[in-house]
Design a protein around this motif. Structure first.
Motif, short mmCIF file in Angstrom:
data_model
loop_
_atom_site.label_atom_id
_atom_site.label_comp_id
_atom_site.label_asym_id
_atom_site.label_seq_id
_atom_site.Cartn_x
_atom_site.Cartn_y
_atom_site.Cartn_z
N ASN A 77 26.22 -0.61 -11.03
CA ASN A 77 24.88 -1.19 -11.18
C ASN A 77 24.52 -2.07 -10.00
N ALA A 78 25.45 -2.88 -9.52
CA ALA A 78 25.19 -3.76 -8.38
C ALA A 78 24.90 -2.94 -7.12
N ALA A 79 25.65 -1.87 -6.89
CA ALA A 79 25.43 -1.02 -5.71
C ALA A 79 24.06 -0.35 -5.78
N VAL A 80 23.67 0.10 -6.98
CA VAL A 80 22.35 0.74 -7.14
C VAL A 80 21.25 -0.30 -6.91
N ASN A 82 21.29 -3.12 -5.30
CA ASN A 82 21.26 -3.64 -3.93
C ASN A 82 21.14 -2.54 -2.88
N ASN A 83 21.10 -1.28 -3.34
CA ASN A 83 21.04 -0.12 -2.45
C ASN A 83 22.11 -0.18 -1.36
N THR A 84 23.34 -0.46 -1.80
CA THR A 84 24.48 -0.51 -0.88
C THR A 84 25.46 0.60 -1.20
N ASP A 85 26.20 1.03 -0.21
CA ASP A 85 27.24 2.03 -0.44
C ASP A 85 28.42 1.37 -1.13
N LEU A 86 29.20 2.18 -1.81
CA LEU A 86 30.36 1.70 -2.56
C LEU A 86 31.48 2.72 -2.41
N ASP A 87 32.67 2.25 -2.16
CA ASP A 87 33.87 3.10 -2.16
C ASP A 87 35.04 2.20 -2.53
N GLU A 88 35.38 2.22 -3.80
CA GLU A 88 36.45 1.36 -4.30
C GLU A 88 37.38 2.17 -5.21
N THR A 89 38.66 1.97 -5.04
CA THR A 89 39.67 2.63 -5.87
C THR A 89 40.39 1.58 -6.70
N LEU A 90 40.61 1.89 -7.98
CA LEU A 90 41.32 0.95 -8.84
C LEU A 90 42.15 1.67 -9.88
N ASP A 91 43.24 1.03 -10.27
CA ASP A 91 44.05 1.53 -11.37
C ASP A 91 43.33 1.19 -12.66
N LEU A 107 35.27 4.71 -7.33
CA LEU A 107 33.86 4.47 -7.56
C LEU A 107 33.15 4.66 -6.22
N LEU A 108 32.19 5.56 -6.20
CA LEU A 108 31.53 5.91 -4.95
C LEU A 108 30.01 5.90 -5.10
N LYS A 109 29.36 5.33 -4.13
CA LYS A 109 27.91 5.45 -4.00
C LYS A 109 27.63 5.67 -2.53
#
Length: 121
Positions: A77-80, A82-91, A107-109
């Motif tokens: 939601n924050a990436a959408v 703020n119109n920012t890209d996202l690439d995060e990996t988590l367990d 998680l990718l945007k």
């Protein structure tokens, strides 16, 4: 296509759905409101939910409510917003409609595309 590859969000955005469906990890494409636009075969088998059951449903509240939290849905939601890209990996541990299952989430945007990728551990 590999779960850990660099620039995965761009690769997903440029790949047709038949290739995405044959990936060896789960791929879920979401619209800006979190509704499922694509759900690949791997993810369908892992979750025990058919594509027909999830398309058009809100992933965070209807398909996998265990992801409706600060660690997952909030980041999308924050990436959408703020119109920012996202690439995060988590367990993570999926717990909804299946026994607790250890997974890695990515998680990718990228531009106007949002993806949630799942690799079973």
């Amino acid at each position: 296509m590999e779960f850990t590859q660099k620039n995965l969000s761009q690769a997903l955005s440029e790949t047709d759905e038949s290739e995405l469906d044959s990936a060896r990890f789960g791929i879920v494409k979401l619209d800006p409101e979190g509704k499922v636009e694509f759900y690949n075969k791997y993810e369908s088998e892992l979750a025990g939910l058919s594509v027909d059951q999830v398309l058009g449903q809100n992933f965070f509240t209807q398909v996998a409510p265990c992801t409706n939290n600060y660690m997952v849905s909030h980041k999308f939601n924050a990436a959408v917003e703020n119109n920012t890209d996202l690439d995060e990996t988590l367990d993570y541990i999926f717990t909804y409609k299946l026994k607790p299952t250890n997974v890695k989430l990515r998680l990718l945007k990228y531009r106007n595309n949002q993806w949630l990728c799942v690799a079973k551990q």
